[in-house]
Design a protein around this motif. Sequence first.
Motif, PDB file in Angstrom:
ATOM      1  N   GLY A   1       2.626 -14.540  -9.667  1.00 13.19           N
ATOM      2  CA  GLY A   1       2.356 -13.135  -9.445  1.00 13.19           C
ATOM      3  C   GLY A   1       3.451 -12.215  -9.935  1.00 13.19           C
ATOM      4  N   LEU A   2       3.225 -10.939  -9.713  1.00 12.95           N
ATOM      5  CA  LEU A   2       4.228  -9.915  -9.967  1.00 12.95           C
ATOM      6  C   LEU A   2       4.932  -9.654  -8.643  1.00 12.95           C
ATOM      7  N   CYS A   3       6.274  -9.635  -8.660  1.00 11.77           N
ATOM      8  CA  CYS A   3       7.043  -9.540  -7.418  1.00 11.77           C
ATOM      9  C   CYS A   3       8.160  -8.514  -7.539  1.00 11.77           C
ATOM     10  N   ALA A   4       8.566  -8.020  -6.407  1.00  9.02           N
ATOM     11  CA  ALA A   4       9.783  -7.219  -6.286  1.00  9.02           C
ATOM     12  C   ALA A   4      10.366  -7.513  -4.913  1.00  9.02           C
ATOM     13  N   GLN A   5      11.669  -7.602  -4.866  1.00 11.49           N
ATOM     14  CA  GLN A   5      12.356  -7.795  -3.590  1.00 11.49           C
ATOM     15  C   GLN A   5      13.084  -6.495  -3.273  1.00 11.49           C
ATOM     16  N   ILE A   6      12.888  -6.023  -2.053  1.00 10.16           N
ATOM     17  CA  ILE A   6      13.559  -4.788  -1.631  1.00 10.16           C
ATOM     18  C   ILE A   6      14.337  -5.066  -0.356  1.00 10.16           C
ATOM     19  N   ARG A   7      15.292  -4.232  -0.107  1.00  9.76           N
ATOM     20  CA  ARG A   7      16.098  -4.350   1.112  1.00  9.76           C
ATOM     21  C   ARG A   7      15.746  -3.162   1.999  1.00  9.76           C
ATOM     22  N   GLN A   8      15.277  -3.423   3.202  1.00 13.57           N
ATOM     23  CA  GLN A   8      14.906  -2.379   4.155  1.00 13.57           C
ATOM     24  C   GLN A   8      15.522  -2.723   5.503  1.00 13.57           C
ATOM     25  N   LYS A   9      16.366  -1.851   6.012  1.00 19.34           N
ATOM     26  CA  LYS A   9      16.967  -2.053   7.347  1.00 19.34           C
ATOM     27  C   LYS A   9      17.596  -3.450   7.473  1.00 19.34           C
ATOM     28  N   ASP A  10      18.442  -3.812   6.529  1.00 17.10           N
ATOM     29  CA  ASP A  10      19.152  -5.095   6.534  1.00 17.10           C
ATOM     30  C   ASP A  10      18.242  -6.317   6.480  1.00 17.10           C
ATOM     31  N   ALA A  11      17.052  -6.176   5.952  1.00 19.77           N
ATOM     32  CA  ALA A  11      16.134  -7.307   5.813  1.00 19.77           C
ATOM     33  C   ALA A  11      15.509  -7.273   4.419  1.00 19.77           C
ATOM     34  N   ASP A  12      15.245  -8.456   3.891  1.00 24.11           N
ATOM     35  CA  ASP A  12      14.567  -8.554   2.603  1.00 24.11           C
ATOM     36  C   ASP A  12      13.063  -8.472   2.821  1.00 24.11           C
ATOM     37  N   VAL A  13      12.413  -7.702   1.966  1.00 25.01           N
ATOM     38  CA  VAL A  13      10.961  -7.569   1.989  1.00 25.01           C
ATOM     39  C   VAL A  13      10.473  -7.825   0.572  1.00 25.01           C
ATOM     40  N   TRP A  14       9.434  -8.631   0.454  1.00 30.90           N
ATOM     41  CA  TRP A  14       8.841  -8.920  -0.843  1.00 30.90           C
ATOM     42  C   TRP A  14       7.564  -8.121  -1.032  1.00 30.90           C
ATOM     43  N   LEU A  15       7.383  -7.608  -2.243  1.00 33.67           N
ATOM     44  CA  LEU A  15       6.119  -7.016  -2.672  1.00 33.67           C
ATOM     45  C   LEU A  15       5.506  -8.026  -3.639  1.00 33.67           C
ATOM     46  N   LEU A  16       4.220  -8.297  -3.509  1.00 28.78           N
ATOM     47  CA  LEU A  16       3.566  -9.313  -4.328  1.00 28.78           C
ATOM     48  C   LEU A  16       2.177  -8.849  -4.756  1.00 28.78           C
ATOM     49  N   GLU A  17       1.900  -9.024  -6.046  1.00 30.21           N
ATOM     50  CA  GLU A  17       0.562  -8.850  -6.589  1.00 30.21           C
ATOM     51  C   GLU A  17       0.184 -10.168  -7.263  1.00 30.21           C
ATOM     52  N   PRO A  18      -0.634 -11.010  -6.596  1.00 34.34           N
ATOM     53  CA  PRO A  18      -1.033 -12.288  -7.202  1.00 34.34           C
ATOM     54  C   PRO A  18      -1.707 -12.055  -8.555  1.00 34.34           C
ATOM     55  N   GLN A  19      -1.373 -12.888  -9.511  1.00 35.26           N
ATOM     56  CA  GLN A  19      -1.979 -12.794 -10.842  1.00 35.26           C
ATOM     57  C   GLN A  19      -2.921 -13.971 -11.095  1.00 35.26           C
ATOM     58  N   THR A  20      -3.437 -14.534 -10.025  1.00 30.71           N
ATOM     59  CA  THR A  20      -4.295 -15.718 -10.068  1.00 30.71           C
ATOM     60  C   THR A  20      -5.776 -15.376 -10.059  1.00 30.71           C
ATOM     61  N   PHE A  21      -6.110 -14.118 -10.074  1.00 25.90           N
ATOM     62  CA  PHE A  21      -7.455 -13.600  -9.846  1.00 25.90           C
ATOM     63  C   PHE A  21      -7.760 -13.689  -8.356  1.00 25.90           C
ATOM     64  N   MET A  22      -8.605 -12.793  -7.911  1.00 25.75           N
ATOM     65  CA  MET A  22      -8.872 -12.581  -6.487  1.00 25.75           C
ATOM     66  C   MET A  22      -9.192 -13.874  -5.736  1.00 25.75           C
ATOM     67  N   ASN A  23     -10.084 -14.693  -6.292  1.00 22.38           N
ATOM     68  CA  ASN A  23     -10.568 -15.871  -5.580  1.00 22.38           C
ATOM     69  C   ASN A  23      -9.499 -16.934  -5.348  1.00 22.38           C
ATOM     70  N   ARG A  24      -8.341 -16.796  -6.006  1.00 17.12           N
ATOM     71  CA  ARG A  24      -7.270 -17.771  -5.842  1.00 17.12           C
ATOM     72  C   ARG A  24      -5.983 -17.094  -5.372  1.00 17.12           C
ATOM     73  N   SER A  25      -6.090 -15.971  -4.707  1.00 19.85           N
ATOM     74  CA  SER A  25      -4.916 -15.220  -4.227  1.00 19.85           C
ATOM     75  C   SER A  25      -4.032 -16.045  -3.307  1.00 19.85           C
ATOM     76  N   GLY A  26      -4.623 -16.942  -2.552  1.00 20.26           N
ATOM     77  CA  GLY A  26      -3.868 -17.759  -1.610  1.00 20.26           C
ATOM     78  C   GLY A  26      -2.826 -18.635  -2.279  1.00 20.26           C
ATOM     79  N   GLN A  27      -3.079 -19.055  -3.498  1.00 20.32           N
ATOM     80  CA  GLN A  27      -2.120 -19.883  -4.234  1.00 20.32           C
ATOM     81  C   GLN A  27      -0.792 -19.137  -4.380  1.00 20.32           C
ATOM     82  N   SER A  28      -0.863 -17.897  -4.743  1.00 15.26           N
ATOM     83  CA  SER A  28       0.324 -17.062  -4.936  1.00 15.26           C
ATOM     84  C   SER A  28       1.013 -16.765  -3.602  1.00 15.26           C
ATOM     85  N   VAL A  29       0.229 -16.349  -2.628  1.00 21.80           N
ATOM     86  CA  VAL A  29       0.770 -15.991  -1.311  1.00 21.80           C
ATOM     87  C   VAL A  29       1.439 -17.195  -0.654  1.00 21.80           C
TER      88      VAL A  29
END
Length: 189
Positions: free
Chosen positions: A45-73
Amino acid sequence: MKLIVGLGNPGREYDGTRHNAGFDWVDQLAHKLQVSLRPESRFHGLCAQIRQKDADVWLLEPQTFMNRSGQSVAALCQFYKIQPQDMIVVHDELDLPPGVAKLKKGGGLGGHNGLKDIAAKMGTQDFWRLRIGIGHPGDRNAVVGYVLHPPRKEEAPLIDEAIARSLEVWPLIVQGACEAAMLKLHTKA
């Protein structure tokens, strides 16, 4: 929250379609936070890691097509040891009209193939969902064509409005105050 997942289908032919409301939401959040999503092959997928309130948060857009989103997640969650209750999945919702956004934890999957695959790969349906209303075509046999096309001219601004309004509760979501975010989002005029 440790992971924000936006659901959609990759490729130019799907840009602007109803099914890509989750991608649109994460794209707008990334823009607001001034981060860029980058391809990450190990997470499919497409990812970005951000820092919010001393914690890491990931943003994710699976690039597996909708029916296989779980693979990425599942790949990202396993690698970073993220539990399902620490993620939120943003997706299009047929059962809500354009202009409406709702937040909920767990519950049914409403026939949404992206949610079904995530639940199957994660072994639970007990995760937060931010549902962006896209309306229903009225005939269940027309759903596939409906979600894979852009919204009608009168619907597009309503969907954009729901995305913008739901982005306003981001500070609460990232703090893990999803009940407060839900109350604020659901009581907006």
